[in-house]
Design a protein around this motif. Structure first.
Motif, mmCIF file in Angstrom:
data_model
loop_
_atom_site.group_PDB
_atom_site.id
_atom_site.type_symbol
_atom_site.label_atom_id
_atom_site.label_comp_id
_atom_site.label_asym_id
_atom_site.label_seq_id
_atom_site.Cartn_x
_atom_site.Cartn_y
_atom_site.Cartn_z
ATOM 1 N N ARG A 1 -59.572 69.474 52.340
ATOM 2 C CA ARG A 1 -60.631 70.449 52.626
ATOM 3 C C ARG A 1 -60.495 71.609 51.662
ATOM 4 O O ARG A 1 -59.506 71.734 50.942
ATOM 5 N N ILE B 1 -56.816 84.825 61.309
ATOM 6 C CA ILE B 1 -55.388 84.504 61.386
ATOM 7 C C ILE B 1 -54.627 85.690 60.797
ATOM 8 O O ILE B 1 -54.938 86.125 59.684
ATOM 9 N N PHE C 1 -55.793 70.221 57.893
ATOM 10 C CA PHE C 1 -55.548 70.757 59.235
ATOM 11 C C PHE C 1 -55.539 69.572 60.196
ATOM 12 O O PHE C 1 -56.568 68.930 60.401
ATOM 13 N N ASN D 1 -60.155 82.671 57.968
ATOM 14 C CA ASN D 1 -60.415 81.332 57.433
ATOM 15 C C ASN D 1 -61.914 81.237 57.170
ATOM 16 O O ASN D 1 -62.713 81.122 58.100
ATOM 17 N N LEU E 1 -63.741 69.137 65.878
ATOM 18 C CA LEU E 1 -63.253 69.210 64.492
ATOM 19 C C LEU E 1 -62.429 67.978 64.149
ATOM 20 O O LEU E 1 -61.435 67.685 64.809
ATOM 21 N N SER F 1 -52.069 74.472 57.044
ATOM 22 C CA SER F 1 -52.898 75.393 57.840
ATOM 23 C C SER F 1 -52.885 76.752 57.157
ATOM 24 O O SER F 1 -51.994 77.041 56.342
ATOM 25 N N VAL F 2 -53.839 77.588 57.528
ATOM 26 C CA VAL F 2 -53.813 78.979 57.044
ATOM 27 C C VAL F 2 -52.542 79.650 57.562
ATOM 28 O O VAL F 2 -51.878 80.410 56.843
ATOM 29 N N GLN F 3 -52.178 79.319 58.814
ATOM 30 C CA GLN F 3 -50.979 79.929 59.406
ATOM 31 C C GLN F 3 -49.742 79.667 58.544
ATOM 32 O O GLN F 3 -48.952 80.573 58.267
HETATM 33 O O1 LIG Z 1 -55.830 76.501 59.084
HETATM 34 C C1 LIG Z 1 -56.449 76.492 60.159
HETATM 35 N N1 LIG Z 1 -55.926 77.107 61.257
HETATM 36 C C2 LIG Z 1 -56.561 77.136 62.460
HETATM 37 O O2 LIG Z 1 -56.061 77.717 63.441
HETATM 38 C C3 LIG Z 1 -57.810 76.486 62.539
HETATM 39 N N2 LIG Z 1 -58.710 76.311 63.519
HETATM 40 C C4 LIG Z 1 -59.741 75.587 63.025
HETATM 41 O O3 LIG Z 1 -60.768 75.261 63.668
HETATM 42 N N3 LIG Z 1 -59.527 75.294 61.708
HETATM 43 C C5 LIG Z 1 -58.328 75.837 61.383
HETATM 44 N N4 LIG Z 1 -57.645 75.865 60.205
#
Ligand SMILES: O=c1[nH]c(=O)c2[nH]c(=O)[nH]c2[nH]1
Length: 307
Positions: free
Chosen positions: A180, A296, A163, A262, A174, A234-236
């Motif tokens: 990760r 998400i 991320f 997440n 962060l 990202s999860v998105q």
């Molecule tokens: O994949 C992620 N999306 C996020 O929007 C997000 N926000 C965060 O703090 N970690 C992550 N990880």
């Protein structure tokens, strides 16, 4: 919706969490089994019950419950939760003049046939984790709205997730990372494009097979190939790829919603004044936590081509 005494009244009534289990024995001595929790909701013309205490147009919710068992008995062949929901909804809308539409949703318990020494057991099952869900709505004219889904599909990968590049401001702590853990519990719900009872596929267990196939596409996309996997920025982005893969593969699915919290695994670093390095994180020791967690979710829909 009805207008009574200058007020708008919207109403429905039904029975929730009717639990039923059905066993089918096939000719080869093998048993098949399903356990369902059924919710029924009827939209019906029964205003006098609300405004005049007159129940003469009411289908008793106790009758709805009994209908679940009666219809389960009638189903002599193994069938999908979707088909059972449709049978019930069809019954309520065609049998009762008062009922204009029925909504039936079912959660199926994930009983899986057990294997003993690599052989499928004839009559033994164990409980799995993720659940198959469905909701159908049928009206008197045979119009159908149908969704199916998965609840509680917990997945995790220990690498190939990162991320980076997100907004940084005075509250941002962060660190950016390309390494990760990624863990989530997928809730998926997809709409089938069958919009009338007459357009439904006739193949037995069609929707059971679809459910298995959608689950497989979701998992394959989340994890990538068994050697090497696939990198998730990202999860998105992973959620989008999963939703896109389902719509790309199954033409009879018109939209899909995915919810993917997440679930964080926090790096562990421990130090004290006397001992500055008790544990130094090296992608090895984590503190698993689901509180708080990221949320998400997204829905991906086909854009209908304009004729
Ligand atoms: O994949 C992620 N999306 C996020 O929007 C997000 N926000 C965060 O703090 N970690 C992550 N990880």
């Amino acid at each position: 919706m009805a207008e009574v005494n200058g007020l708008k009244l919207e109403q429905r009534h039904g029975k929730s969490r009717v639990r039923v289990a059905r066993v089918w024995k096939s000719h080869d001595g093998k048993y098949h089994f399903a356990e369902w929790s059924v919710n029924i909701s009827l939209l019906s013309d029964c205003l006098p019950a609300y405004v005049a205490g007159d129940n003469s147009d009411i289908v008793a919710t106790d009758t709805m419950k009994n209908t679940v068992y009666a219809k389960a008995k009638e189903c002599s062949e193994q069938l999908s939760a979707e088909d059972f929901a449709i049978i019930l909804a069809k019954h309520f809308t065609s049998f009762y003049q008062q009922v204009t539409a029925a909504i039936v949703d079912i959660v199926e318990k994930p009983w899986e046939r057990i294997s003993i020494k690599g052989q499928h057991h004839e009559h033994g099952f164990k409980l799995g984790s993720e659940k198959h869900t469905t909701e159908v709505m049928v009206d008197k004219s045979g119009t159908l709205r149908m969704t199916s889904g998965i609840e509680g599909l917990s997945v995790l990968k220990t690498t190939k997730s990162g991320f980076e590049g997100f907004i940084r401001d005075k509250y941002t702590m962060l660190p950016e990372t390309r390494e990760r853990m990624m863990a989530t519990e997928v809730t998926a719900s997809w709409r089938y494009s069958f919009e009338s009872l007459s357009s439904l596929p006739l193949k037995p267990l069609y929707f059971t097979e679809r459910y298995m196939d959608v689950k497989e596409v979701l998992l394959n996309t989340f994890f990538g190939p068994s050697k090497g996997g696939v990198y998730s920025p990202s999860v998105q982005a992973t959620l989008y790829e999963m939703a896109k893969a389902v719509l790309g593969r199954f033409p009879d699915i018109s939209f899909i919603q995915l919810k993917m919290p997440n679930l964080h695994f926090l790096p562990v670093n421990l130090s004290s004044k006397d001992n500055p390095v008790i544990v130094k994180f090296d992608n090895d020791v984590y503190l698993p936590t689901d509180e708080p967690h990221g949320t998400i979710q997204a829905t991906l829909n086909r854009i209908r081509s304009k004729m």
